[in-house]
Design a protein around this motif. Structure first.
Motif, PDB file in Angstrom:
ATOM      1  N   PHE A 147      10.518  10.289   3.819  1.00 28.07           N
ATOM      2  CA  PHE A 147       9.216  10.795   3.378  1.00 28.07           C
ATOM      3  C   PHE A 147       9.469  12.047   2.552  1.00 28.07           C
ATOM      4  CE2 PHE A 147       5.023  12.877   4.736  1.00 28.07           C
ATOM      5  CZ  PHE A 147       4.243  12.062   3.941  1.00 28.07           C
ATOM      6  N   ARG A 148       9.260  11.913   1.232  1.00 27.23           N
ATOM      7  CA  ARG A 148       9.627  13.019   0.352  1.00 27.23           C
ATOM      8  C   ARG A 148       8.580  14.110   0.332  1.00 27.23           C
ATOM      9  NH1 ARG A 148      11.682   8.801  -3.936  1.00 27.23           N
ATOM     10  NH2 ARG A 148       9.473   8.583  -4.338  1.00 27.23           N
ATOM     11  N   GLU A 149       8.997  15.219  -0.241  1.00 26.16           N
ATOM     12  CA  GLU A 149       8.075  16.324  -0.401  1.00 26.16           C
ATOM     13  C   GLU A 149       7.117  16.039  -1.539  1.00 26.16           C
ATOM     14  OE1 GLU A 149       9.222  20.916  -0.335  1.00 26.16           O
ATOM     15  OE2 GLU A 149      10.897  19.516  -0.069  1.00 26.16           O
ATOM     16  N   ARG A 150       5.945  16.593  -1.448  1.00 26.75           N
ATOM     17  CA  ARG A 150       4.972  16.433  -2.516  1.00 26.75           C
ATOM     18  C   ARG A 150       5.344  17.348  -3.678  1.00 26.75           C
ATOM     19  NH1 ARG A 150      -0.462  15.453  -3.811  1.00 26.75           N
ATOM     20  NH2 ARG A 150      -1.331  14.158  -2.175  1.00 26.75           N
ATOM     21  N   LEU A 151       5.293  16.824  -4.905  1.00 25.41           N
ATOM     22  CA  LEU A 151       5.625  17.660  -6.063  1.00 25.41           C
ATOM     23  C   LEU A 151       4.394  18.346  -6.638  1.00 25.41           C
ATOM     24  CD1 LEU A 151       8.275  15.573  -8.018  1.00 25.41           C
ATOM     25  CD2 LEU A 151       8.608  17.617  -6.619  1.00 25.41           C
ATOM     26  N   HIS A 152       3.358  17.539  -6.901  1.00 18.69           N
ATOM     27  CA  HIS A 152       2.141  18.080  -7.508  1.00 18.69           C
ATOM     28  C   HIS A 152       0.967  17.869  -6.581  1.00 18.69           C
ATOM     29  CE1 HIS A 152       4.081  18.555 -11.366  1.00 18.69           C
ATOM     30  NE2 HIS A 152       4.555  17.326 -11.259  1.00 18.69           N
ATOM     31  N   GLY A 153      -0.013  18.727  -6.707  1.00 15.09           N
ATOM     32  CA  GLY A 153      -1.247  18.555  -5.948  1.00 15.09           C
ATOM     33  C   GLY A 153      -1.030  18.898  -4.489  1.00 15.09           C
ATOM     34  N   GLU A 154      -2.079  18.672  -3.701  1.00 15.07           N
ATOM     35  CA  GLU A 154      -1.896  19.020  -2.295  1.00 15.07           C
ATOM     36  C   GLU A 154      -2.368  17.922  -1.357  1.00 15.07           C
ATOM     37  OE1 GLU A 154      -5.772  21.737  -1.660  1.00 15.07           O
ATOM     38  OE2 GLU A 154      -4.055  22.693  -2.624  1.00 15.07           O
ATOM     39  N   SER A 155      -1.851  17.957  -0.141  1.00 18.84           N
ATOM     40  CA  SER A 155      -2.215  16.965   0.859  1.00 18.84           C
ATOM     41  C   SER A 155      -3.658  17.183   1.282  1.00 18.84           C
ATOM     42  CB  SER A 155      -1.304  17.103   2.063  1.00 18.84           C
ATOM     43  OG  SER A 155      -1.898  16.477   3.169  1.00 18.84           O
ATOM     44  N   VAL A 198       0.866  -1.179   0.000  1.00 17.47           N
ATOM     45  CA  VAL A 198       0.000   0.000   0.000  1.00 17.47           C
ATOM     46  C   VAL A 198       0.895   1.218   0.000  1.00 17.47           C
ATOM     47  CG1 VAL A 198      -1.709   1.309   1.318  1.00 17.47           C
ATOM     48  CG2 VAL A 198      -1.812  -1.191   1.293  1.00 17.47           C
ATOM     49  N   MET A 199       0.676   2.119  -0.936  1.00 15.72           N
ATOM     50  CA  MET A 199       1.451   3.362  -0.898  1.00 15.72           C
ATOM     51  C   MET A 199       0.656   4.532  -1.457  1.00 15.72           C
ATOM     52  SD  MET A 199       4.386   2.578  -3.764  1.00 15.72           S
ATOM     53  CE  MET A 199       5.122   4.196  -3.829  1.00 15.72           C
ATOM     54  N   ASP A 200       1.099   5.742  -1.143  1.00 16.82           N
ATOM     55  CA  ASP A 200       0.408   6.932  -1.616  1.00 16.82           C
ATOM     56  C   ASP A 200       0.690   7.168  -3.090  1.00 16.82           C
ATOM     57  OD1 ASP A 200      -0.517   7.305   0.879  1.00 16.82           O
ATOM     58  OD2 ASP A 200       0.699   9.069   1.355  1.00 16.82           O
ATOM     59  N   GLY A 201      -0.189   7.912  -3.711  1.00 12.89           N
ATOM     60  CA  GLY A 201      -0.057   8.172  -5.129  1.00 12.89           C
ATOM     61  C   GLY A 201       0.541   9.529  -5.428  1.00 12.89           C
ATOM     62  N   ASP A 202       1.289  10.081  -4.477  1.00 10.71           N
ATOM     63  CA  ASP A 202       1.790  11.439  -4.700  1.00 10.71           C
ATOM     64  C   ASP A 202       3.322  11.496  -4.689  1.00 10.71           C
ATOM     65  OD1 ASP A 202       2.225  10.879  -2.072  1.00 10.71           O
ATOM     66  OD2 ASP A 202       1.126  12.591  -1.286  1.00 10.71           O
ATOM     67  N   LEU A 203       3.955  10.333  -4.830  1.00 12.29           N
ATOM     68  CA  LEU A 203       5.415  10.219  -4.901  1.00 12.29           C
ATOM     69  C   LEU A 203       6.123  10.563  -3.586  1.00 12.29           C
ATOM     70  CD1 LEU A 203       5.891  11.958  -8.390  1.00 12.29           C
ATOM     71  CD2 LEU A 203       5.617   9.513  -7.969  1.00 12.29           C
ATOM     72  N   GLN A 204       5.364  10.687  -2.504  1.00 10.56           N
ATOM     73  CA  GLN A 204       6.018  10.980  -1.221  1.00 10.56           C
ATOM     74  C   GLN A 204       6.648   9.721  -0.627  1.00 10.56           C
ATOM     75  OE1 GLN A 204       2.742  13.450   0.858  1.00 10.56           O
ATOM     76  NE2 GLN A 204       4.652  14.458   1.391  1.00 10.56           N
ATOM     77  N   HIS A 205       6.109   8.563  -1.040  1.00 19.16           N
ATOM     78  CA  HIS A 205       6.650   7.311  -0.535  1.00 19.16           C
ATOM     79  C   HIS A 205       7.742   6.799  -1.462  1.00 19.16           C
ATOM     80  CE1 HIS A 205       2.733   6.533   1.901  1.00 19.16           C
ATOM     81  NE2 HIS A 205       3.558   7.350   2.511  1.00 19.16           N
ATOM     82  N   ASP A 206       8.872   6.465  -0.876  1.00 16.98           N
ATOM     83  CA  ASP A 206      10.032   6.075  -1.662  1.00 16.98           C
ATOM     84  C   ASP A 206       9.916   4.615  -2.099  1.00 16.98           C
ATOM     85  OD1 ASP A 206      12.435   5.456  -2.698  1.00 16.98           O
ATOM     86  OD2 ASP A 206      13.610   5.973  -0.897  1.00 16.98           O
ATOM     87  N   GLU A 207       9.550   4.434  -3.373  1.00 15.23           N
ATOM     88  CA  GLU A 207       9.279   3.088  -3.885  1.00 15.23           C
ATOM     89  C   GLU A 207      10.508   2.193  -3.877  1.00 15.23           C
ATOM     90  OE1 GLU A 207       9.019   5.964  -5.679  1.00 15.23           O
ATOM     91  OE2 GLU A 207      11.028   5.669  -6.496  1.00 15.23           O
ATOM     92  N   SER A 208      11.717   2.785  -3.750  1.00 11.61           N
ATOM     93  CA  SER A 208      12.911   1.946  -3.845  1.00 11.61           C
ATOM     94  C   SER A 208      13.045   0.976  -2.662  1.00 11.61           C
ATOM     95  CB  SER A 208      14.164   2.809  -3.976  1.00 11.61           C
ATOM     96  OG  SER A 208      14.378   3.478  -2.766  1.00 11.61           O
ATOM     97  N   ILE A 209      12.285   1.206  -1.579  1.00 14.12           N
ATOM     98  CA  ILE A 209      12.392   0.230  -0.480  1.00 14.12           C
ATOM     99  C   ILE A 209      11.344  -0.876  -0.581  1.00 14.12           C
ATOM    100  CG2 ILE A 209      13.382   1.989   1.068  1.00 14.12           C
ATOM    101  CD1 ILE A 209      10.781   1.516   2.756  1.00 14.12           C
TER     102      ILE A 209
END
Ligand code: GDD
Ligand code: MN
Length: 388
Positions: free
Chosen positions: A212-220, A97-108
């Motif tokens: 936990f990365r910063e959000r690039l597009h859209g808002e929380s 399960v992960m977020d769709g806003d690229l804040q979660h680092d998929e490499s792990i």
């Protein structure tokens, strides 16, 4: 992608809830592709008719990449239920399960997957707080504070010892979800916490650090409302269990009780300090209580269906009208009981009247104020259409 004549069975299903993530979905698929080389995977986007056309963007990817799936829901909103429904639709026995806003680092993801597949844990979760630095994605001090409070509460109330029980990034066996299913929260709160709290015996969890990365597009979409949602979740888990009433009703009734205190305070204030007549003070106090009840219920009880902009004001008028019906019902019932049972006790009829009011207000406003989901124009949407 050319069709593989002998494809490897899917080993990992990645579930991603989305609401207004049109600019992120293609990038996520690209990143999953490079992060998950060696693992056979699918990704299931669960979208709630995002007005920005996220579902169209997913559909477009799905046309040429069979690993991409879309669940498009209507009549509902909510990150938690989206995750549950996506998980139920998963093809494989292991679910990420992960977020769709690229804040979660998929490499792990491979590491999380490994922990679960090897049997080391039933759930491997990615913690925002095992890293020494403050997570970039928590944009302000206020968000850090909210997170800390939430984490402490979660650990204490549900008897856990996790650095990040509220994370939305984890891998689990499908079995874990299925076991928890009957006990999952109706209102939906942080899904990992919900799953763990609903499971007996508790599943074994390991936590791995990630940035936990910063959000690039859209808002929380999450704000300090989460603490109130937490309260509602807590009510559901600890009170609704014994008092078989919906958590929303308990929340509504609690807020209305505070509304009564608010009424009294405003009444005294206006009458004593401004020397207003009884009628004026009562009117002002009623309006204040009504505004309080509406605003707080809109933000807390109906956080997932919160009315905004013009809808907020329309909802307020409806709320006021419906609640005045409730007041008449209150007076009617109380008077009737009072006549019937004479002077016996006044408190009982008064309480019965108040109860009728709160039940009526709850049922009526749930149906007419917070009941309707407003849709974007799905067919001829012009804004932000994804280019072919
Ligand atoms: N389907 C669906 N429906 N998806 C939603 C909804 C909804 O109503 N609301 C939000 N989402 C999606 C977003 O599009 C995003 O992909 C993901 O859920 C997380 O939402 P954000 O709005 O980005 O959440 P956040 O960054 O503030 O919250 C993060 O921290 C929480 C910790 O308290 C997330 O990582 C959460 O998962 C995490 O629980
Ligand atoms: Mn986010």
């Amino acid at each position: 992608m050319p069709a593989d004549p002998d494809p490897k069975p899917i080993e990992l299903s990645v579930v991603i809830p989305t609401f207004n993530e049109v600019h992120n979905v293609a990038e996520i698929v690209k990143r999953l592709d490079s992060a998950l080389s060696g693992i056979s995977w699918e990704v299931i986007f669960v979208d709630d008719l995002s007005p920005d056309g996220t579902a169209d963007a997913v559909r477009q990817l799905a046309r040429s990449d069979q690993r991409v799936r879309l669940i498009s829901r209507h009549n509902r909103r909510g990150l938690s239920s989206a995750v549950v429904e996506g998980g139920l639709a998963a093809a494989s026995d292991v679910i990420a399960v992960m977020d769709g806003d690229l804040q979660h680092d998929e490499s792990i993801l491979p590491e999380l997957y490994e922990k679960v597949v090897s049997g080391e844990a039933a759930i491997a979760s990615a913690s925002r707080f095992l890293d020494e630095d403050r997570p970039e994605g928590l944009a302000s001090d206020q968000r850090v504070k909210i997170s800390n409070t939430g984490i402490q509460l979660a650990n204490r109330l549900f008897d856990l010892d996790m650095s990040d029980p509220l994370t939305g990034f984890f891998v689990m066996r499908r079995e874990v979800l299925l076991r928890a299913l009957p006990e999952l929260s109706e209102i939906g709160f942080k899904v990992l916490l919900d799953i763990i709290a609903a499971s007996r015996p508790r599943p074994k969890v390991v936590e791995l650090p990630f940035r936990f990365r910063e959000r690039l597009h859209g808002e929380s979409k999450l704000d300090s409302g989460v603490l109130y949602e937490f309260l509602l979740f807590f009510i559901e888990k600890k009170i609704s269990r014994y008092v078989p009433l919906p958590a929303r009703f308990i929340s509504f009734a609690l807020i209305n009780s505070i509304g009564i205190l608010c009424h009294l305070a405003v009444f005294l204030f206006v009458e004593r300090l401004f020397g207003a007549t009884f009628a004026v003070a009562q009117l002002v106090a009623t309006l204040a209580a009504l505004t309080f009840n509406y605003t707080v219920n809109n933000a807390v009880t109906y956080n997932d269906r919160r009315l905004r902009g013009v809808d907020f004001y329309v909802g307020f008028v409806m709320f006021a009208v419906l609640c005045s019906v409730g007041i008449f019902a209150n007076i009617g019932v109380a008077t009737m009981l009072h006549h019937q049972y004479g002077e016996l006790i006044d408190l009982a009829p008064a309480m019965a009247g108040a109860l009728i009011t709160v039940v009526w207000n709850y049922v009526a406003t749930q149906a007419f104020v917070w009941g309707r989901v407003r849709y974007p124009d799905l067919v001829s949407r012009k804004s932000e259409r994804v280019k072919s």
